[in-house]
Each structure stands twice: as structure tokens, then as C-alpha cells.
Design a protein around this motif. Structure first.
Motif, PDB file in Angstrom:
ATOM      1  N   ARG A   1      40.638   7.206  44.933  1.00 45.77           N
ATOM      2  CA  ARG A   1      39.422   7.274  44.123  1.00 45.77           C
ATOM      3  C   ARG A   1      38.824   5.885  44.065  1.00 45.77           C
ATOM      4  NH1 ARG A   1      40.792  11.221  39.004  1.00 45.77           N
ATOM      5  NH2 ARG A   1      40.945  13.097  40.266  1.00 45.77           N
ATOM      6  N   ILE A   2      37.497   5.855  44.010  1.00 49.80           N
ATOM      7  CA  ILE A   2      36.784   4.593  43.844  1.00 49.80           C
ATOM      8  C   ILE A   2      36.231   4.583  42.426  1.00 49.80           C
ATOM      9  CG2 ILE A   2      34.635   3.440  44.495  1.00 49.80           C
ATOM     10  CD1 ILE A   2      35.342   3.981  47.362  1.00 49.80           C
ATOM     11  N   VAL A   3      36.531   3.514  41.696  1.00 52.54           N
ATOM     12  CA  VAL A   3      36.012   3.377  40.338  1.00 52.54           C
ATOM     13  C   VAL A   3      34.992   2.246  40.350  1.00 52.54           C
ATOM     14  CG1 VAL A   3      36.571   2.989  37.903  1.00 52.54           C
ATOM     15  CG2 VAL A   3      38.261   4.068  39.417  1.00 52.54           C
ATOM     16  N   LEU A   4      33.783   2.555  39.926  1.00 52.80           N
ATOM     17  CA  LEU A   4      32.697   1.591  39.914  1.00 52.80           C
ATOM     18  C   LEU A   4      32.326   1.330  38.465  1.00 52.80           C
ATOM     19  CD1 LEU A   4      30.825   0.173  41.931  1.00 52.80           C
ATOM     20  CD2 LEU A   4      29.332   2.148  41.786  1.00 52.80           C
ATOM     21  N   SER A   5      32.450   0.067  38.037  1.00 57.07           N
ATOM     22  CA  SER A   5      32.092  -0.291  36.659  1.00 57.07           C
ATOM     23  C   SER A   5      30.990  -1.335  36.706  1.00 57.07           C
ATOM     24  CB  SER A   5      33.291  -0.885  35.922  1.00 57.07           C
ATOM     25  OG  SER A   5      34.395  -0.026  36.014  1.00 57.07           O
ATOM     26  N   MET A   6      29.978  -1.147  35.875  1.00 56.60           N
ATOM     27  CA  MET A   6      28.864  -2.094  35.832  1.00 56.60           C
ATOM     28  C   MET A   6      28.601  -2.510  34.401  1.00 56.60           C
ATOM     29  SD  MET A   6      26.330  -0.200  38.461  1.00 56.60           S
ATOM     30  CE  MET A   6      26.931   1.365  37.910  1.00 56.60           C
ATOM     31  N   THR A   7      28.202  -3.764  34.224  1.00 54.94           N
ATOM     32  CA  THR A   7      27.741  -4.203  32.918  1.00 54.94           C
ATOM     33  C   THR A   7      26.405  -4.909  33.089  1.00 54.94           C
ATOM     34  OG1 THR A   7      28.833  -6.341  33.026  1.00 54.94           O
ATOM     35  CG2 THR A   7      30.071  -4.573  31.996  1.00 54.94           C
ATOM     36  N   SER A   8      25.613  -4.865  32.047  1.00 56.80           N
ATOM     37  CA  SER A   8      24.316  -5.522  32.054  1.00 56.80           C
ATOM     38  C   SER A   8      24.143  -6.205  30.708  1.00 56.80           C
ATOM     39  CB  SER A   8      23.228  -4.468  32.284  1.00 56.80           C
ATOM     40  OG  SER A   8      22.141  -4.677  31.426  1.00 56.80           O
ATOM     41  N   ASN A   9      23.494  -7.372  30.722  1.00 55.59           N
ATOM     42  CA  ASN A   9      23.275  -8.072  29.454  1.00 55.59           C
ATOM     43  C   ASN A   9      21.961  -7.638  28.807  1.00 55.59           C
ATOM     44  OD1 ASN A   9      21.509  -9.252  31.192  1.00 55.59           O
ATOM     45  ND2 ASN A   9      22.333 -11.315  31.030  1.00 55.59           N
ATOM     46  N   SER A  10      21.336  -6.596  29.364  1.00 56.89           N
ATOM     47  CA  SER A  10      20.034  -6.148  28.850  1.00 56.89           C
ATOM     48  C   SER A  10      20.144  -5.001  27.858  1.00 56.89           C
ATOM     49  CB  SER A  10      19.138  -5.711  30.012  1.00 56.89           C
ATOM     50  OG  SER A  10      18.977  -6.758  30.931  1.00 56.89           O
ATOM     51  N   GLY A  11      21.339  -4.426  27.714  1.00 55.10           N
ATOM     52  CA  GLY A  11      21.519  -3.331  26.763  1.00 55.10           C
ATOM     53  C   GLY A  11      20.513  -2.205  26.956  1.00 55.10           C
ATOM     54  N   ARG A  12      19.893  -1.773  25.865  1.00 51.52           N
ATOM     55  CA  ARG A  12      18.949  -0.644  25.916  1.00 51.52           C
ATOM     56  C   ARG A  12      17.630  -0.993  26.600  1.00 51.52           C
ATOM     57  NH1 ARG A  12      20.985   3.638  23.423  1.00 51.52           N
ATOM     58  NH2 ARG A  12      22.608   3.289  21.860  1.00 51.52           N
ATOM     59  N   GLN A  13      17.405  -2.284  26.906  1.00 52.75           N
ATOM     60  CA  GLN A  13      16.217  -2.672  27.679  1.00 52.75           C
ATOM     61  C   GLN A  13      16.355  -2.196  29.131  1.00 52.75           C
ATOM     62  OE1 GLN A  13      13.591  -4.181  26.030  1.00 52.75           O
ATOM     63  NE2 GLN A  13      14.992  -3.664  24.343  1.00 52.75           N
ATOM     64  N   PHE A  14      17.565  -1.857  29.506  1.00 59.32           N
ATOM     65  CA  PHE A  14      17.846  -1.341  30.853  1.00 59.32           C
ATOM     66  C   PHE A  14      18.606  -0.026  30.648  1.00 59.32           C
ATOM     67  CE2 PHE A  14      20.165  -1.768  35.089  1.00 59.32           C
ATOM     68  CZ  PHE A  14      19.031  -1.551  35.850  1.00 59.32           C
ATOM     69  N   PRO A  15      17.851   1.050  30.304  1.00 57.95           N
ATOM     70  CA  PRO A  15      18.475   2.297  29.839  1.00 57.95           C
ATOM     71  C   PRO A  15      19.028   3.168  30.962  1.00 57.95           C
ATOM     72  CG  PRO A  15      16.091   2.501  29.785  1.00 57.95           C
ATOM     73  CD  PRO A  15      16.388   1.109  30.278  1.00 57.95           C
ATOM     74  N   TRP A  16      20.146   2.762  31.551  1.00 60.71           N
ATOM     75  CA  TRP A  16      20.760   3.566  32.597  1.00 60.71           C
ATOM     76  C   TRP A  16      21.525   4.721  31.981  1.00 60.71           C
ATOM     77  CZ3 TRP A  16      23.916  -1.104  34.833  1.00 60.71           C
ATOM     78  CH2 TRP A  16      24.829  -1.561  33.898  1.00 60.71           C
ATOM     79  N   SER A  17      21.674   5.803  32.747  1.00 58.46           N
ATOM     80  CA  SER A  17      22.414   6.945  32.207  1.00 58.46           C
ATOM     81  C   SER A  17      23.558   7.357  33.117  1.00 58.46           C
ATOM     82  CB  SER A  17      21.486   8.127  31.969  1.00 58.46           C
ATOM     83  OG  SER A  17      20.900   8.531  33.189  1.00 58.46           O
TER      84      SER A  17
ATOM     85  N   PHE B   1      26.200   1.430  25.082  1.00 63.60           N
ATOM     86  CA  PHE B   1      25.317   0.320  24.703  1.00 63.60           C
ATOM     87  C   PHE B   1      25.949  -0.304  23.464  1.00 63.60           C
ATOM     88  CE2 PHE B   1      22.528   3.231  27.013  1.00 63.60           C
ATOM     89  CZ  PHE B   1      22.049   2.367  27.984  1.00 63.60           C
ATOM     90  N   LYS B   2      26.406  -1.555  23.594  1.00 56.63           N
ATOM     91  CA  LYS B   2      27.179  -2.175  22.515  1.00 56.63           C
ATOM     92  C   LYS B   2      26.277  -2.967  21.570  1.00 56.63           C
ATOM     93  CE  LYS B   2      31.352  -2.485  25.352  1.00 56.63           C
ATOM     94  NZ  LYS B   2      30.896  -2.548  26.749  1.00 56.63           N
ATOM     95  N   PRO B   3      26.760  -3.189  20.337  1.00 62.01           N
ATOM     96  CA  PRO B   3      25.979  -3.949  19.353  1.00 62.01           C
ATOM     97  C   PRO B   3      25.637  -5.372  19.825  1.00 62.01           C
ATOM     98  CG  PRO B   3      27.882  -2.900  18.297  1.00 62.01           C
ATOM     99  CD  PRO B   3      28.029  -2.689  19.781  1.00 62.01           C
ATOM    100  N   ASP B   4      26.447  -5.936  20.744  1.00 62.68           N
ATOM    101  CA  ASP B   4      26.168  -7.305  21.212  1.00 62.68           C
ATOM    102  C   ASP B   4      25.036  -7.358  22.233  1.00 62.68           C
ATOM    103  OD1 ASP B   4      27.291  -6.345  23.555  1.00 62.68           O
ATOM    104  OD2 ASP B   4      28.956  -7.759  23.594  1.00 62.68           O
ATOM    105  N   GLY B   5      24.392  -6.205  22.493  1.00 61.57           N
ATOM    106  CA  GLY B   5      23.241  -6.206  23.396  1.00 61.57           C
ATOM    107  C   GLY B   5      23.591  -5.976  24.856  1.00 61.57           C
ATOM    108  N   THR B   6      24.847  -5.655  25.151  1.00 60.22           N
ATOM    109  CA  THR B   6      25.217  -5.378  26.541  1.00 60.22           C
ATOM    110  C   THR B   6      25.294  -3.873  26.763  1.00 60.22           C
ATOM    111  OG1 THR B   6      27.585  -5.424  26.033  1.00 60.22           O
ATOM    112  CG2 THR B   6      26.575  -7.500  26.729  1.00 60.22           C
TER     113      THR B   6
END
Length: 176
Positions: free
Chosen positions: A58-74, A114-119
Motif C-alpha cells: 500500500r502507498i500512504v500519501l500524507s500532505m500538510t499545508s500551512n494555509s488551513g481552511r484557506q486551502f480547502p482540500w477534501s 483543519f487544526k486550530p494552529d491554521g494548518t
């Protein structure tokens, strides 16, 4: 009088930093999937996934962004892998024997937060059967000092974008 344009007609370009981690997991004798080790030759070496011949993966792909809800990926809408190349022991890349990118079956459950720290974070898993590439490089044990490079590309659905956002990277593996 001139008609006022609808606000959704305006296109704006945005810039977001996204960090992606790749993990390759193999089936264990206990029937669970465990991450394979990554072997690195030094500080400048991004490392190489150490795979075993013939195991389900299996391939596990994890992504993080420092834009939080400004970059609303689903969700990750597609993961493809291919363009199999040999990196020889002298650091030369041989031409691909298996150029096609194969779409992998995605597991239903994805994690988006989407975490409280904005990520924001997004994680998806896909099943990878390396025999679909029909590449000798993935079907035999990798020679000493050699690596196999694979291109991984994926698409992420983002609410504010008309089309899924495309990502791509190379990963190195060797088969034991």
C-alpha cells in the motif's frame, strides 16, 4: 447600463505551501501493513524504500499545508505511479522501460483535518501491485548500488479550484 459581473467569474492565483510524505507499506505475516525501511547513504541522499519481492503493498500519501481552511482540500481524487527507470551505480538514469502511469485503486477512507494552529492535513492510501507495470526492474532483485526510480503523481480536490490540483514526485525503491 453595464451588467455587474458575478463574483465567481473572477479568477485569482493563490500560492500555498504543501509538504507531501510518502510511505510504502507491505503486508506482514500477521496480515497488517507495516511501513518498509528507507535506506539513506548520507545527508544529501533522500533515501530509497527497501521492498521485498512479491508482497502486497500500500502507498500512504500524507500532505500538510500551512494555509488551513484557506486551502480547502477534501480528498485525493487519483494516485498514479509509473515511469519506471533504473538509476545505476554510477548515478546514470537509464531510459524507462515502463513509461505509462498506472492509476492505483484508492482506499475509501481518507483523513482530512483543519487544526486550530491554521494548518491542514490530508492522508490517503492506495493499493499498489507492482506487477501491473510489467517491468523487469520491479520483478527482479535490484543490483548492488542500483535504485529504481518511480514517478508518483496525484490529484487533490480543492473546493476553490475548478480542476483538481496536480502534484508529482519521484521516489526511489530497491527490491530485495
Amino acid at each position: 447600463p453595464p451588467m455587474r459581473r458575478c463574483e465567481t467569474d473572477f479568477v485569482t492565483e493563490q500560492s500555498h505551501d504543501v509538504v507531501a510524505w510518502l510511505q510504502i507499506c507491505e503486508l506482514t505475516p500477521e496480515g497488517t501493513y507495516a511501513p518498509v525501511p528507507v535506506v539513506s547513504q548520507g545527508v544529501l541522499d533522500p533515501g530509497c524504500f527497501s521492498l521485498h519481492q512479491g508482497l502486497q503493498r500500500r502507498i500512504v500519501l500524507s500532505m500538510t499545508s500551512n494555509s488551513g481552511r484557506q486551502f480547502p482540500w477534501s480528498d485525493v481524487t487519483r494516485i498514479r505511479i509509473g515511469n519506471v527507470r533504473l538509476l545505476d551505480d554510477k548515478g546514470r538514469i537509464q531510459d524507462s522501460t515502463s513509461k505509462a502511469l498506472i492509476t492505483l485503486p484508492l482506499l475509501q477512507e481518507q483523513t482530512v483535518e483543519f487544526k486550530p494552529d491554521g494548518t491542514g492535513s490530508l492522508t490517503a492510501q492506495a493499493l499498489w501491485d507492482s506487477s501491473v507495470h510489467d517491468s523487469i526492474l520491479l520483478n527482479r532483485v535490484t543490483g548492488s548500488g542500483q535504485r529504481i526510480l518511480l514517478q508518483l503523481s496525484w490529484a487533490v480536490y480543492v473546493e476553490t479550484c475548478a480542476d483538481p490540483v496536480q502534484f508529482s514526485m519521484d521516489a526511489a525503491v530497491n527490491i530485495q
